[in-house]
Design a protein around this motif. Structure first.
Motif, PDB file in Angstrom:
ATOM      1  N   SER A 227       0.806  -1.217   0.000  1.00 56.85           N
ATOM      2  CA  SER A 227       0.000   0.000   0.000  1.00 56.85           C
ATOM      3  C   SER A 227       0.842   1.271   0.000  1.00 56.85           C
ATOM      4  CB  SER A 227      -0.929   0.015   1.223  1.00 56.85           C
ATOM      5  OG  SER A 227      -0.184  -0.162   2.416  1.00 56.85           O
ATOM      6  N   ALA A 228       2.030   1.216   0.592  1.00 58.07           N
ATOM      7  CA  ALA A 228       2.844   2.426   0.743  1.00 58.07           C
ATOM      8  C   ALA A 228       3.491   2.882  -0.561  1.00 58.07           C
ATOM      9  CB  ALA A 228       3.912   2.204   1.806  1.00 58.07           C
ATOM     10  N   MET A 229       4.010   1.940  -1.338  1.00 54.37           N
ATOM     11  CA  MET A 229       4.737   2.318  -2.551  1.00 54.37           C
ATOM     12  C   MET A 229       3.864   2.987  -3.616  1.00 54.37           C
ATOM     13  SD  MET A 229       7.709  -0.505  -3.344  1.00 54.37           S
ATOM     14  CE  MET A 229       9.376  -0.188  -2.734  1.00 54.37           C
ATOM     15  N   PRO A 230       2.747   2.370  -4.043  1.00 56.12           N
ATOM     16  CA  PRO A 230       1.914   3.022  -5.061  1.00 56.12           C
ATOM     17  C   PRO A 230       1.433   4.407  -4.630  1.00 56.12           C
ATOM     18  CG  PRO A 230       1.324   0.724  -4.878  1.00 56.12           C
ATOM     19  CD  PRO A 230       2.258   1.014  -3.731  1.00 56.12           C
ATOM     20  N   LEU A 231       1.066   4.547  -3.366  1.00 56.17           N
ATOM     21  CA  LEU A 231       0.617   5.841  -2.855  1.00 56.17           C
ATOM     22  C   LEU A 231       1.751   6.854  -2.909  1.00 56.17           C
ATOM     23  CD1 LEU A 231      -1.351   7.731  -1.367  1.00 56.17           C
ATOM     24  CD2 LEU A 231      -0.599   6.672   0.780  1.00 56.17           C
ATOM     25  N   TYR A 232       2.915   6.474  -2.434  1.00 59.18           N
ATOM     26  CA  TYR A 232       4.065   7.380  -2.415  1.00 59.18           C
ATOM     27  C   TYR A 232       4.405   7.851  -3.822  1.00 59.18           C
ATOM     28  CZ  TYR A 232       8.862   9.035  -1.858  1.00 59.18           C
ATOM     29  OH  TYR A 232      10.015   9.800  -1.893  1.00 59.18           O
ATOM     30  N   TYR A 233       4.478   6.923  -4.756  1.00 61.03           N
ATOM     31  CA  TYR A 233       4.847   7.291  -6.121  1.00 61.03           C
ATOM     32  C   TYR A 233       3.798   8.182  -6.768  1.00 61.03           C
ATOM     33  CZ  TYR A 233       8.419   3.680  -5.596  1.00 61.03           C
ATOM     34  OH  TYR A 233       9.484   2.924  -5.151  1.00 61.03           O
ATOM     35  N   ALA A 234       2.531   7.892  -6.531  1.00 57.97           N
ATOM     36  CA  ALA A 234       1.469   8.714  -7.104  1.00 57.97           C
ATOM     37  C   ALA A 234       1.557  10.157  -6.618  1.00 57.97           C
ATOM     38  CB  ALA A 234       0.102   8.131  -6.757  1.00 57.97           C
ATOM     39  N   LEU A 235       1.860  10.325  -5.332  1.00 60.61           N
ATOM     40  CA  LEU A 235       1.975  11.670  -4.761  1.00 60.61           C
ATOM     41  C   LEU A 235       3.236  12.388  -5.232  1.00 60.61           C
ATOM     42  CD1 LEU A 235       0.755  11.020  -1.093  1.00 60.61           C
ATOM     43  CD2 LEU A 235      -0.509  12.065  -2.983  1.00 60.61           C
ATOM     44  N   HIS A 236       4.156  11.647  -5.840  1.00 60.26           N
ATOM     45  CA  HIS A 236       5.377  12.248  -6.385  1.00 60.26           C
ATOM     46  C   HIS A 236       5.368  12.208  -7.915  1.00 60.26           C
ATOM     47  CE1 HIS A 236       6.650  11.727  -2.209  1.00 60.26           C
ATOM     48  NE2 HIS A 236       7.582  12.614  -2.455  1.00 60.26           N
ATOM     49  N   ASN A 237       4.143  12.187  -8.453  1.00 57.09           N
ATOM     50  CA  ASN A 237       3.934  12.286  -9.900  1.00 57.09           C
ATOM     51  C   ASN A 237       4.606  11.156 -10.692  1.00 57.09           C
ATOM     52  OD1 ASN A 237       2.425  14.769  -9.763  1.00 57.09           O
ATOM     53  ND2 ASN A 237       4.356  15.807  -9.318  1.00 57.09           N
ATOM     54  N   LYS A 238       4.649   9.982 -10.096  1.00 56.56           N
ATOM     55  CA  LYS A 238       5.118   8.805 -10.802  1.00 56.56           C
ATOM     56  C   LYS A 238       4.006   7.765 -10.828  1.00 56.56           C
ATOM     57  CE  LYS A 238      10.053   9.426  -9.980  1.00 56.56           C
ATOM     58  NZ  LYS A 238      11.336   8.784  -9.590  1.00 56.56           N
ATOM     59  N   LYS A 239       4.214   6.719 -11.597  1.00 56.55           N
ATOM     60  CA  LYS A 239       3.162   5.731 -11.783  1.00 56.55           C
ATOM     61  C   LYS A 239       3.516   4.376 -11.168  1.00 56.55           C
ATOM     62  CE  LYS A 239       1.454   7.611 -16.174  1.00 56.55           C
ATOM     63  NZ  LYS A 239       1.223   7.308 -17.616  1.00 56.55           N
ATOM     64  N   ALA A 240       2.497   3.722 -10.665  1.00 58.76           N
ATOM     65  CA  ALA A 240       2.592   2.330 -10.247  1.00 58.76           C
ATOM     66  C   ALA A 240       1.590   1.570 -11.116  1.00 58.76           C
ATOM     67  CB  ALA A 240       2.247   2.175  -8.771  1.00 58.76           C
ATOM     68  N   ILE A 241       2.069   0.604 -11.873  1.00 59.44           N
ATOM     69  CA  ILE A 241       1.185  -0.085 -12.807  1.00 59.44           C
ATOM     70  C   ILE A 241       1.174  -1.588 -12.539  1.00 59.44           C
ATOM     71  CG2 ILE A 241       1.566   1.671 -14.565  1.00 59.44           C
ATOM     72  CD1 ILE A 241       3.334  -0.383 -16.045  1.00 59.44           C
ATOM     73  N   ALA A 242       0.252  -2.257 -13.181  1.00 57.17           N
ATOM     74  CA  ALA A 242       0.123  -3.711 -13.038  1.00 57.17           C
ATOM     75  C   ALA A 242       0.375  -4.386 -14.371  1.00 57.17           C
ATOM     76  CB  ALA A 242      -1.278  -4.056 -12.531  1.00 57.17           C
ATOM     77  N   ASN A 243       1.255  -5.374 -14.358  1.00 58.04           N
ATOM     78  CA  ASN A 243       1.464  -6.230 -15.516  1.00 58.04           C
ATOM     79  C   ASN A 243       1.004  -7.628 -15.113  1.00 58.04           C
ATOM     80  OD1 ASN A 243       2.315  -7.939 -17.544  1.00 58.04           O
ATOM     81  ND2 ASN A 243       4.353  -7.029 -17.740  1.00 58.04           N
ATOM     82  N   HIS A 244      -0.192  -7.985 -15.509  1.00 62.59           N
ATOM     83  CA  HIS A 244      -0.768  -9.251 -15.079  1.00 62.59           C
ATOM     84  C   HIS A 244      -0.303 -10.442 -15.902  1.00 62.59           C
ATOM     85  CE1 HIS A 244      -4.236  -7.102 -12.753  1.00 62.59           C
ATOM     86  NE2 HIS A 244      -3.099  -7.120 -12.114  1.00 62.59           N
ATOM     87  N   ASP A 245       0.719 -10.199 -16.746  1.00 67.92           N
ATOM     88  CA  ASP A 245       1.378 -11.318 -17.413  1.00 67.92           C
ATOM     89  C   ASP A 245       2.591 -11.779 -16.608  1.00 67.92           C
ATOM     90  OD1 ASP A 245      -0.357 -11.471 -19.620  1.00 67.92           O
ATOM     91  OD2 ASP A 245       0.660  -9.782 -20.576  1.00 67.92           O
ATOM     92  N   ALA A 246       2.953 -11.008 -15.593  1.00 70.68           N
ATOM     93  CA  ALA A 246       3.993 -11.423 -14.649  1.00 70.68           C
ATOM     94  C   ALA A 246       3.277 -12.121 -13.501  1.00 70.68           C
ATOM     95  CB  ALA A 246       4.774 -10.212 -14.151  1.00 70.68           C
ATOM     96  N   ILE A 247       3.434 -13.416 -13.401  1.00 72.48           N
ATOM     97  CA  ILE A 247       2.550 -14.219 -12.546  1.00 72.48           C
ATOM     98  C   ILE A 247       3.296 -14.893 -11.396  1.00 72.48           C
ATOM     99  CG2 ILE A 247       0.999 -16.210 -12.518  1.00 72.48           C
ATOM    100  CD1 ILE A 247       0.277 -15.534 -15.421  1.00 72.48           C
ATOM    101  N   ALA A 248       2.654 -14.837 -10.235  1.00 69.38           N
ATOM    102  CA  ALA A 248       3.118 -15.569  -9.058  1.00 69.38           C
ATOM    103  C   ALA A 248       1.983 -16.475  -8.600  1.00 69.38           C
ATOM    104  CB  ALA A 248       3.504 -14.609  -7.943  1.00 69.38           C
ATOM    105  N   TYR A 249       2.334 -17.668  -8.146  1.00 74.11           N
ATOM    106  CA  TYR A 249       1.343 -18.632  -7.680  1.00 74.11           C
ATOM    107  C   TYR A 249       1.484 -18.829  -6.174  1.00 74.11           C
ATOM    108  CZ  TYR A 249       1.200 -19.789 -12.671  1.00 74.11           C
ATOM    109  OH  TYR A 249       1.088 -19.725 -14.041  1.00 74.11           O
TER     110      TYR A 249
END
Length: 387
Positions: A227-249
């Motif tokens: 929760s901390a990283m995406p919020l921090y980056y968004a507030l610093h005008n950077k992006k947090a994105i999802a690549n759902h082809d990178a998979i963990a089981y």
């Protein structure tokens, strides 16, 4: 009575928006809004460190080590760092033996002296990282062979600071508890995918994510990178994105006690996440993120108090109209079904969903209580049924 009417409609709106309104609005936006497809560049293969944090993971650490060295990525560009958070079982011995038996792989064991939780273990071990990128993954999460390639392919511009992968539960049909968690998670993944393609996600997942080493931040150990990283980056005008082809089981919790404990841990600083800063509401600066955070986070983090206020206000107003009486009775029935499930342990899909949701709300209350009383801790006992 006017005050109770305000509480009734406000709390009802929060619950509706968190659970139905916001997800529905995103699906409508997905159809009406021209959303960019996720862009990738597979030609870039920077140097990467795969970090695994482990505390007493003797049951799974050997499988994890074999899993990560089998990843499809140039061996000269990948390192492996195991940060052992004051493990007292055989975890360290297993890792040391593995390193000895695999001298051709760049594997390092870092031993955290004082157990302060996953984030602290990452903060300490991060000081050893000298690669361009850092990939973090849980000890019990097994990665698909191309997971690192997929994560790295998504860093196509400097404003992308964080990429999370997709967690797939492998035991969704084991029982109703694991099935309920899987259903909730699959719905959340759809939301994140849309948020990611429009602008930025509001939270990632600890099973698999990556950031530039230079963008790593030493967060307070009580916080979680999820929760901390995406919020921090968004507030610093950077992006947090999802690549759902990178998979963990990974395995979902199969007993409600495990899932309850996990959700209590997730809510250990819930109060601070409801509205971390009023700046989030500045739609002119943060654009879609303001809308995403309010719907996906703020409203969900208010469910504990919203359900309580709805129950009390509908009870007080029950003699003032059928609407209030019906809402009150529906809540009593809902919570009653949860009690029936808890007592009978019956394997009914719908009863389990009701019970699972109720447990989630109770976990929020426990999280709030621990925050107020200062009993929140940065570490937790792992869920055995997920190993």
């Amino acid at each position: 009575m006017f005050l109770f009417k305000i509480l009734f409609y406000a709390s009802g709106l929060i619950i509706f928006w968190a659970m139905v309104g916001y997800p529905t609005s995103l699906r409508i936006i997905n159809k009406l809004y021209t959303i960019n497809k996720l862009k990738k560049n597979y030609t870039q293969q920077p140097t990467v460190t795969v970090m695994v944090v482990a505390h007493n993971e003797e049951k799974v650490i050997l499988d994890k080590l074999n899993n990560i060295i089998a990843l499809d990525y140039p061996r000269e560009k990948i390192k492996y760092l195991i940060s052992s958070d004051n493990s007292t079982d055989k975890t360290n011995a297993i890792v040391e033996k593995f390193i000895e038996e695999h001298p051709n792989y760049n594997i390092q064991l870092y031993k955290v002296k004082d157990r302060k939780g996953k984030t602290n273990a990452q903060n300490e071990a991060h000081k050893l990282v000298d690669t361009e990128y850092l990939v973090m993954t849980d000890a019990n999460a097994m990665l698909k062979k191309d997971a690192i390639k997929e994560l790295m392919s998504s860093f196509i511009s400097k404003d992308i600071a964080y990429v999370t992968g997709k967690l797939i539960y492998v035991n969704n049909d084991t029982n109703d508890i694991s099935n309920a968690e899987t259903s909730y998670w699959d719905s959340d993944l759809q939301i994140r995918d849309i948020e990611s393609r429009i602008q930025t996600i509001t939270a990632g997942n600890g099973a698999l994510y990556a950031c530039r080493t230079e963008d790593y931040v030493d967060f307070n150990p009580i916080k979680s990178h999820d929760s901390a990283m995406p919020l921090y980056y968004a507030l610093h005008n950077k992006k947090a994105i999802a690549n759902h082809d990178a998979i963990a089981y990974e395995k979902a919790g199969e007993v409600v006690e495990d899932e309850f404990g996990r959700k209590v841990r997730m809510n250990r600083i819930l109060l601070g996440h409801i509205l971390p800063t009023v700046k989030i509401l500045n739609v002119f600066k943060y654009k879609w993120f303001s809308y995403f955070y309010f719907g996906h986070r703020t409203c969900r983090y208010l469910l504990w108090i919203a359900h309580f206020l709805l129950l009390i206000s509908s009870l007080v107003l029950s003699s003032n109209g059928y609407l209030y009486l019906c809402v009150f009775l529906l809540q009593i029935i809902f919570y009653g079904l949860s009690v029936i499930k808890m007592i009978t342990r019956t394997e009914n899909k719908y009863l389990t969903l009701v019970y699972y949701y109720t447990v989630t709300i109770i976990a929020q209350w426990v999280g709030v209580y621990r925050t107020i009383t200062g009993k929140s801790k940065p570490f937790w006992e792992k869920a055995e049924s997920t190993r």
